[in-house]
Design an enzyme around this catalytic site. Structure first.
Site, PDB file in Angstrom:
ATOM      1  N   GLU A  50       0.362  -0.926  -0.069  1.00 18.74           N
ATOM      2  CA  GLU A  50      -0.049  -0.157  -0.220  1.00 18.74           C
ATOM      3  C   GLU A  50       0.692   0.849  -0.118  1.00 18.74           C
ATOM      4  OE1 GLU A  50      -2.650  -2.865   1.876  1.00 18.74           O
ATOM      5  OE2 GLU A  50      -0.666  -2.323   2.449  1.00 18.74           O
ATOM      6  N   PHE A 112     -12.265  -5.999  14.509  1.00 17.63           N
ATOM      7  CA  PHE A 112     -10.753  -6.846  13.646  1.00 17.63           C
ATOM      8  C   PHE A 112     -10.478  -5.828  12.292  1.00 17.63           C
ATOM      9  CE2 PHE A 112      -9.476  -8.731   9.962  1.00 17.63           C
ATOM     10  CZ  PHE A 112      -8.366  -9.470  10.116  1.00 17.63           C
ATOM     11  N   GLN A 113      -9.346  -5.164  12.001  1.00 19.25           N
ATOM     12  CA  GLN A 113      -8.814  -4.271  11.226  1.00 19.25           C
ATOM     13  C   GLN A 113      -9.589  -2.972  11.470  1.00 19.25           C
ATOM     14  OE1 GLN A 113      -8.486  -6.315   7.738  1.00 19.25           O
ATOM     15  NE2 GLN A 113      -6.608  -6.813   7.940  1.00 19.25           N
ATOM     16  N   LYS A 162     -18.750  -0.344   5.287  1.00 13.55           N
ATOM     17  CA  LYS A 162     -19.019  -1.266   4.497  1.00 13.55           C
ATOM     18  C   LYS A 162     -20.094  -1.337   4.381  1.00 13.55           C
ATOM     19  CE  LYS A 162     -18.234  -6.561   3.944  1.00 13.55           C
ATOM     20  NZ  LYS A 162     -17.375  -6.149   2.505  1.00 13.55           N
ATOM     21  N   MET A 469      23.698   9.885   2.262  1.00 13.55           N
ATOM     22  CA  MET A 469      23.823  11.169   2.340  1.00 13.55           C
ATOM     23  C   MET A 469      23.781  11.005   3.663  1.00 13.55           C
ATOM     24  SD  MET A 469      23.380  14.041   1.321  1.00 13.55           S
ATOM     25  CE  MET A 469      22.433  13.854  -0.169  1.00 13.55           C
TER      26      MET A 469
END
Length: 572
Positions: A50, A112-113, A162, A469
């Site tokens: 993602e 959940f999630q 949802k 760097m």
């Protein structure tokens, strides 16, 4: 007839002209994905992570000028986007991120999630909201696209539970929306602009400092015409590189921490600084008390909050860069600046930008000049690190050439996925990713996305075996104690000699085997004579090509100004 929320989401995307959605599936967005998948006019791009998905959308947006659209699930799907959202926020990239959320009856129950992604990203989005009523869905989606693309562009996040996705409601999607409290500036204050022009005309040593806002507003040609008509030299920020052709005699170079000596000296010595489309961050100003100490400062920016936030200016002009320059061109007339331009040329002659030939491997300067030659009008996408600074110094942008880089946040792992997204958005353009061996390994899994999408990118890995760097800082300011910056060193390596060229263990991974494992072409370049043939082969290839350029670890980016120091205190 009422329709499900997911159908309205699809309708909104088509009404907004969206042709590509960067997505990763999950339980809380499978309904939306299924609805899009059943149609033929929106291409779903499956990324492999993602964070990379957001960077791909950023590259797409920068290459096309249209908003990048992202679709991810709840919980870790949403939280994995945070770095990319912050990157888009700092570089003003228009994104619309749609996240799935658990059903409303589960919100607040540690389901959940379930995460409060709107709360988590509140400080790095232009707007974020959870849709809590199906009747508001169309209006909120329209608000998202409007806010992301107007005023100062940026990311907008819409969190959709949802149950809202499947609930029935109105099929209407508004053609416009009134947003209370959101009034982006769409004009220019003529009085302020006249004051700015009058001050600029009075200058003996004027300078234009152009930033990324000029690119965002599409005002590159207007800026170039204005500078040429007025005969005023131009320096750019990193994000502004390319606003004026680099072969133009008025172009002085990049300014700032790794800017050209002549550009930094010109800003230090100018008497009027006309700044447009830049927010004066610390990489440009250095010590604020010593920035442009002799100059009256004009600041043109679309965002009121950006003006005098870092540098207190004498004449503020709140305006889109294109609108301001369009008006200024009506008044523009030549100035007598030849002596000033000659002085800047003398500074350039005193300390020209160049690198010595290395003892082994290839010079970054030589590689980048060759890339500019072979891919003259390409889209160049960099990651973050030494290679990024070398690219801003030595790439030659002219004509249609474009630079895409992570400026405000400085996100390692940005380069390769952003290049994939840019190529998806501009399939007929050459897209070259310039990355380091460290940054490449942060999102290298996106080669699978490139292969599966049939995207042909050319990836140039500057392999100096270090996180360069930081290693450079350790060399200059930390007594050459190279703590955990060697990407070759292994646990069994006990050598504390400080020798950066020590090669007691094998480098991991072998980028050639890695490229081959994905079905890409790998080329390793170890000497100068191999550079142009490798790049020409890559240009002709019909599959992704990875070129690994062996760069000596001791190469550093110069000039350099230590953080917090004045821009006149350059290490040369």
């Amino acid at each position: 007839m009422d329709i499900a929320g997911k159908k309205l989401i699809y309708k909104a995307l088509t009404e907004e002209g969206v042709d590509t959605v960067f997505a990763y599936p999950g339980g809380m967005i499978v309904d939306i994905m299924d609805e899009i998948y059943k149609q033929d006019d929106i291409h779903l791009v499956l990324a492999r992570h993602e964070q990379a998905l957001i960077h791909e959308a950023e590259g797409y947006a920068r290459a096309t000028g249209r908003p990048g659209v992202c679709l991810v699930t709840s919980g870790p799907g949403a939280t994995n986007t945070i770095t990319g959202i912050a990157d888009a926020h700092y570089d003003s990239i228009p994104l619309v991120i749609i996240t799935g959320q658990v059903s409303q009856d589960l919100i607040g129950n540690d389901a959940f999630q379930e995460v409060d992604i709107v709360g988590i990203t509140r400080s790095i989005t232009k707007y974020g909201v959870t849709v809590r009523d199906r009747k508001d869905l169309g209006r909120i989606l329209k608000m998202a696209f409007t806010i992301a693309t107007t005023g100062k562009p940026g990311p907008v996040l819409i969190d959709i539970p949802k149950n809202i996705q499947v609930a029935s409601g109105s099929p209407d999607y508004p053609s416009e929306v009134s947003i209370r409290g959101y009034k982006p500036n769409e004009s220019v204050h003529i009085g302020q602009l006249k004051k700015a022009y009058k001050l600029l005309k009075s200058a003996k040593h004027p300078m234009i400092l152009a930033g990324g806002g000029v690119h965002i507003s599409g005002a590159e040609k207007k800026l170039t015409e204005f500078a040429r008509t007025m005969n005023i030299p131009v320096a750019t920020t990193i994000m502004g590189k390319g606003v004026i052709p680099e072969d133009d005699p008025l172009y002085v170079g990049n300014s700032g921490m790794h800017g050209r000596y002549a550009a930094n000296m010109a800003i230090m010595e100018c008497d009027v600084l006309f700044s447009i489309g830049t927010r004066f961050n610390d990489r440009i100003t250095g010590d604020l008390n010593e920035f442009a100490p002799r100059a009256k400062i004009i600041h043109v920016d679309v965002e009121t909050a950006s003006i005098s936030r870092n540098v207190v200016v004498d004449i503020p002009v709140v305006s889109d860069a294109s609108l301001a320059l369009e008006k200024l061109l009506e008044w523009a007339e030549p100035m007598k600046t030849d002596a000033w331009i000659k002085r800047i040329s003398e500074w350039e002659e005193e300390h020209p930008l160049s690198m010595k030939k290395p003892s082994y491997g290839v010079s970054p300067q030589t590689v980048l000049e060759a890339i500019s030659e072979v891919f003259e009008d390409g889209i160049f996408v960099t990651d973050v690190g030494q290679h990024q600074m070398w690219a801003t110094q030595y790439l030659k942008l002219s004509g249609e050439g474009k630079l895409i880089t992570s400026g405000g946040l400085g996100t390692m792992g940005f380069g390769f996925p952003a290049a994939v997204g840019a190529k998806i958005g501009a399939p007929d353009r050459d897209v070259v990713c310039i990355t380091g061996d460290g940054g490449m390994q942060m999102n290298m899994q996106e080669m699978a996305t490139a292969i599966c999408q049939g995207v042909k990118t050319v990836t140039c890995i500057f392999n100096n075996e270090y996180l360069g760097m930081v290693r450079q800082m350790q060399q200059l300011f930390f007594g050459k104690r190279y703590g955990i910056t060697s990407l070759r060193k292994q646990k069994s390596w006990r050598d504390a000699s400080g020798d950066v060229t020590n090669r007691k263990s094998e480098y991991v991974p072998d980028f050639m085997k890695w490229a081959d494992s994905y079905g890409a072409r790998g080329i390793r370049v170890t000497e100068e004579s191999q550079i142009l043939p490798a790049l020409r082969e890559a240009k002709q290839s019909d599959i992704p090509v990875v070129i690994e350029f062996v760069i000596p670890p001791e190469e550093i980016v110069l000039p350099m100004v230590q953080g917090g120091k004045a821009m006149s205190e350059m290490i040369l």
